[in-house]
Scaffold this motif. Structure first.
Motif, mmCIF file in Angstrom:
data_model
loop_
_atom_site.group_PDB
_atom_site.id
_atom_site.type_symbol
_atom_site.label_atom_id
_atom_site.label_comp_id
_atom_site.label_asym_id
_atom_site.label_seq_id
_atom_site.Cartn_x
_atom_site.Cartn_y
_atom_site.Cartn_z
ATOM 1 N N SER A 16 0.827 -1.208 0.000
ATOM 2 C CA SER A 16 0.000 0.000 0.000
ATOM 3 C C SER A 16 0.861 1.258 0.000
ATOM 4 O O SER A 16 0.593 2.204 -0.743
ATOM 5 C CB SER A 16 -0.942 -0.001 1.212
ATOM 6 N N GLU A 17 1.898 1.265 0.811
ATOM 7 C CA GLU A 17 2.808 2.417 0.843
ATOM 8 C C GLU A 17 3.543 2.565 -0.483
ATOM 9 O O GLU A 17 3.721 3.685 -0.975
ATOM 10 C CB GLU A 17 3.801 2.271 1.991
ATOM 11 N N ALA A 18 3.959 1.452 -1.072
ATOM 12 C CA ALA A 18 4.666 1.507 -2.357
ATOM 13 C C ALA A 18 3.750 2.034 -3.463
ATOM 14 O O ALA A 18 4.162 2.872 -4.269
ATOM 15 C CB ALA A 18 5.200 0.123 -2.717
ATOM 16 N N VAL A 19 2.522 1.565 -3.492
ATOM 17 C CA VAL A 19 1.567 2.029 -4.499
ATOM 18 C C VAL A 19 1.305 3.527 -4.328
ATOM 19 O O VAL A 19 1.246 4.273 -5.308
ATOM 20 C CB VAL A 19 0.255 1.208 -4.421
ATOM 21 N N ALA A 20 1.162 3.975 -3.100
ATOM 22 C CA ALA A 20 0.949 5.407 -2.843
ATOM 23 C C ALA A 20 2.143 6.225 -3.330
ATOM 24 O O ALA A 20 1.965 7.319 -3.890
ATOM 25 C CB ALA A 20 0.693 5.643 -1.355
ATOM 26 N N ARG A 21 3.337 5.708 -3.147
ATOM 27 C CA ARG A 21 4.537 6.424 -3.621
ATOM 28 C C ARG A 21 4.601 6.463 -5.138
ATOM 29 O O ARG A 21 4.991 7.480 -5.732
ATOM 30 C CB ARG A 21 5.796 5.771 -3.052
ATOM 31 N N LEU A 47 -6.276 5.082 0.588
ATOM 32 C CA LEU A 47 -5.019 4.333 0.437
ATOM 33 C C LEU A 47 -3.832 5.279 0.560
ATOM 34 O O LEU A 47 -2.874 5.007 1.280
ATOM 35 C CB LEU A 47 -4.987 3.615 -0.919
ATOM 36 N N ARG A 48 -3.912 6.408 -0.109
ATOM 37 C CA ARG A 48 -2.820 7.378 -0.084
ATOM 38 C C ARG A 48 -2.621 7.981 1.299
ATOM 39 O O ARG A 48 -1.505 8.306 1.686
ATOM 40 C CB ARG A 48 -3.079 8.482 -1.094
ATOM 41 N N LEU A 67 1.574 -2.769 -10.718
ATOM 42 C CA LEU A 67 1.918 -1.353 -10.827
ATOM 43 C C LEU A 67 3.313 -1.086 -10.268
ATOM 44 O O LEU A 67 4.117 -0.382 -10.893
ATOM 45 C CB LEU A 67 0.876 -0.493 -10.107
ATOM 46 N N VAL A 68 3.618 -1.662 -9.123
ATOM 47 C CA VAL A 68 4.955 -1.484 -8.528
ATOM 48 C C VAL A 68 6.020 -2.125 -9.417
ATOM 49 O O VAL A 68 7.095 -1.560 -9.617
ATOM 50 C CB VAL A 68 4.994 -2.029 -7.085
ATOM 51 N N ARG A 69 5.709 -3.289 -9.974
ATOM 52 C CA ARG A 69 6.645 -3.948 -10.892
ATOM 53 C C ARG A 69 6.927 -3.057 -12.099
ATOM 54 O O ARG A 69 8.082 -2.871 -12.502
ATOM 55 C CB ARG A 69 6.055 -5.282 -11.349
#
Length: 124
Positions: A16-21, A47-48, A67-69
């Motif tokens: 969740s933190e990675a997606v927000a970033r 989420l953000r 998305l992170v990938r």
């Protein structure tokens, strides 16, 4: 059993933190992020802010992983230049048949774009 639960909670928090970033780096609106993850704009906002977490059994968790990938692969190709990554995302791509920023709004499109960038990276 408690270790497995803690691990799943940690995975949800970290993703969740990675997606927000990623959303912040790529200047996604809550609506754009919601379209990519298959969640509402309101849920993307939560989420953000950290009041909502992606959880492993949910489809949004899997889409967040893609998305992170994509972010990591594109970041490596662009030398950590967020502006260059955003430019690539917004440019028409003949190989993909559209603009990556538009294509990643669907499950198939997100997978295709992530695969495309990974394949390109493998050649470099």
């Amino acid at each position: 059993m408690a270790t497995q639960y803690a691990s799943a909670v940690d995975q949800g928090r970290v993703l969740s933190e990675a997606v927000a970033r990623v959303a912040a780096c790529w200047k996604f609106t809550n609506e754009q992020l919601g379209l990519v993850l298959g969640i509402s704009a309101a849920t993307a906002s939560r989420l953000r802010s950290g009041s909502y977490r992606l959880e492993r059994p949910d489809k949004a968790f899997e889409l967040g992983q893609f998305l992170v990938r994509l972010f990591r692969s594109l970041d490596a190709l662009m030398g950590s230049d967020d502006a260059a990554s955003m430019s690539w995302l917004k440019a028409e791509n003949l190989d993909l048949g559209g603009r990556p920023i538009d294509l990643i709004r669907t499950i198939r499109g997100l997978g295709d774009v992530a695969d495309y960038v990974d394949d390109y990276r493998a050649r470099v």
